[in-house]
Design a protein around this motif. Structure first.
Motif, short mmCIF file in Angstrom:
data_model
loop_
_atom_site.label_atom_id
_atom_site.label_comp_id
_atom_site.label_asym_id
_atom_site.label_seq_id
_atom_site.Cartn_x
_atom_site.Cartn_y
_atom_site.Cartn_z
N PHE A 1 48.44 -14.98 50.57
CA PHE A 1 48.88 -16.28 50.09
C PHE A 1 47.72 -17.24 49.84
CE2 PHE A 1 52.73 -14.85 52.38
CZ PHE A 1 53.57 -14.79 51.28
N TRP A 2 46.50 -16.90 50.24
CA TRP A 2 45.37 -17.81 50.15
C TRP A 2 44.29 -17.26 49.25
CZ3 TRP A 2 46.74 -22.33 51.76
CH2 TRP A 2 47.78 -22.41 52.69
N SER A 3 43.73 -18.12 48.41
CA SER A 3 42.67 -17.74 47.47
C SER A 3 41.36 -18.40 47.88
CB SER A 3 43.02 -18.20 46.05
OG SER A 3 44.16 -17.55 45.59
N CYS A 4 40.27 -17.73 47.55
CA CYS A 4 38.93 -18.27 47.75
C CYS A 4 38.56 -19.05 46.49
CB CYS A 4 37.92 -17.15 47.94
SG CYS A 4 38.30 -16.02 49.28
N PRO A 5 38.51 -20.37 46.57
CA PRO A 5 38.18 -21.14 45.37
C PRO A 5 36.73 -20.94 44.95
CG PRO A 5 38.26 -22.59 47.26
CD PRO A 5 38.69 -21.22 47.74
N ASN A 6 36.47 -21.13 43.69
CA ASN A 6 35.11 -21.01 43.18
C ASN A 6 34.43 -22.37 43.23
OD1 ASN A 6 35.38 -18.30 42.60
ND2 ASN A 6 36.25 -18.68 40.59
N ARG A 7 34.19 -22.83 44.43
CA ARG A 7 33.50 -24.10 44.62
C ARG A 7 32.71 -24.03 45.92
NH1 ARG A 7 36.93 -27.32 48.21
NH2 ARG A 7 38.91 -26.26 48.38
N GLY A 8 31.76 -24.93 46.09
CA GLY A 8 30.95 -24.95 47.31
C GLY A 8 31.80 -25.32 48.51
N GLN A 9 31.27 -25.07 49.68
CA GLN A 9 31.89 -25.42 50.96
C GLN A 9 33.18 -24.66 51.26
OE1 GLN A 9 30.19 -27.29 53.18
NE2 GLN A 9 28.61 -27.24 51.63
N THR A 10 33.37 -23.48 50.67
CA THR A 10 34.53 -22.66 51.03
C THR A 10 34.41 -22.21 52.48
OG1 THR A 10 34.86 -21.91 48.78
CG2 THR A 10 35.82 -20.56 50.49
N VAL A 11 33.19 -21.82 52.88
CA VAL A 11 32.94 -21.37 54.24
C VAL A 11 31.92 -22.30 54.89
CG1 VAL A 11 32.03 -19.50 55.70
CG2 VAL A 11 33.31 -18.95 53.63
N VAL A 12 32.32 -22.88 56.02
CA VAL A 12 31.39 -23.68 56.82
C VAL A 12 31.32 -22.97 58.17
CG1 VAL A 12 30.90 -25.93 57.83
CG2 VAL A 12 32.10 -25.78 55.63
N LEU A 13 30.15 -22.40 58.47
CA LEU A 13 29.99 -21.56 59.66
C LEU A 13 28.87 -22.13 60.51
CD1 LEU A 13 30.69 -18.93 61.19
CD2 LEU A 13 29.10 -17.75 59.67
N GLY A 14 29.15 -22.32 61.80
CA GLY A 14 28.14 -22.83 62.73
C GLY A 14 28.23 -22.10 64.03
N ASP A 15 27.71 -22.71 65.08
CA ASP A 15 27.76 -22.10 66.41
C ASP A 15 29.20 -22.05 66.90
OD1 ASP A 15 25.09 -21.54 66.62
OD2 ASP A 15 24.60 -23.40 67.63
N ALA A 16 29.79 -20.89 66.90
CA ALA A 16 31.14 -20.62 67.41
C ALA A 16 32.23 -21.41 66.70
CB ALA A 16 31.21 -20.86 68.91
N ALA A 17 31.96 -21.90 65.49
CA ALA A 17 32.97 -22.64 64.73
C ALA A 17 32.95 -22.18 63.28
CB ALA A 17 32.72 -24.14 64.81
N LEU A 18 34.13 -21.98 62.74
CA LEU A 18 34.29 -21.56 61.35
C LEU A 18 35.35 -22.44 60.71
CD1 LEU A 18 34.18 -19.59 58.89
CD2 LEU A 18 35.80 -18.15 60.13
N GLN A 19 35.03 -22.96 59.54
CA GLN A 19 36.02 -23.69 58.75
C GLN A 19 36.09 -23.02 57.39
OE1 GLN A 19 35.23 -27.81 57.89
NE2 GLN A 19 37.28 -28.14 57.09
N LEU A 20 37.30 -22.63 57.00
CA LEU A 20 37.54 -22.04 55.69
C LEU A 20 38.38 -22.99 54.88
CD1 LEU A 20 38.49 -18.42 56.70
CD2 LEU A 20 36.53 -19.08 55.35
N ASN A 21 37.91 -23.34 53.71
CA ASN A 21 38.65 -24.23 52.82
C ASN A 21 39.20 -23.37 51.69
OD1 ASN A 21 37.95 -26.67 54.26
ND2 ASN A 21 35.88 -26.25 53.57
N LEU A 22 40.47 -23.02 51.81
CA LEU A 22 41.12 -22.11 50.87
C LEU A 22 42.20 -22.85 50.08
CD1 LEU A 22 41.46 -18.97 53.17
CD2 LEU A 22 39.57 -19.60 51.66
N VAL A 23 42.75 -22.18 49.09
CA VAL A 23 43.79 -22.74 48.24
C VAL A 23 44.96 -21.76 48.21
CG1 VAL A 23 44.34 -23.43 45.87
CG2 VAL A 23 42.10 -23.97 46.83
#
Length: 141
Positions: free
Chosen positions: A91-113
């Motif tokens: 149900f979720w797509s990877c958009p073709n734009r920056g900041q789709t994946v924000v990965l740091g120390d033990a934290a992940l943010q995915l910005n999907l559509v």
């Protein structure tokens, strides 16, 4: 008719199946490596791999990997790999734009559509020991 079914059965047995628990290199659209993890004596970095799957409504498959090097200067090896099931359900797509994946120390943010409604959503994930993660509850206004 039985002969055709038997031949089809024999042919399908001879064709190697693609493992559902392994990334598809050809479908990979992004790889992000960042952050650090430690579990007991082991330590390493996180890697997130995004793959496009499907054809009519292209969706995203998200893999979380825990990597470690056996010695300084050696290539990284995969300690654990799991799909982020909540974001890999077609149900979720990877958009073709920056900041789709924000990965740091033990934290992940995915910005999907959303693949059908085109509604954006952020998946916030706490990463743990190899093979373990926890999806944070989505904040509602």
């Amino acid at each position: 008719m039985k002969r055709h079914a038997m031949l089809l059965c024999l042919l399908s047995a001879a064709i190697p199946a693609v493992a559902a628990d392994a990334p598809d290199e050809a479908a990979t659209v992004a790889i992000v490596t960042a952050g650090q993890w430690q579990s007991g004596e082991q330590q390493g970095v996180y890697r997130v791999r995004l793959e496009n799957v499907g054809f009519e409504h292209v969706s995203c498959r998200v893999w979380i990997e825990w990597l470690t090097a056996s010695a300084a200067g050696q290539p990284m090896s995969t300690v654990a790999r799991v799909p982020l099931a909540e974001a890999s359900d077609s149900f979720w797509s990877c958009p073709n734009r920056g900041q789709t994946v924000v990965l740091g120390d033990a934290a992940l943010q995915l910005n999907l559509v959303h693949a059908y409604s085109l509604e954006p959503r952020s998946f916030n994930v706490v990463l743990g020991a190899p093979g373990h993660y926890q999806l944070q509850a989505e904040a509602r206004p």
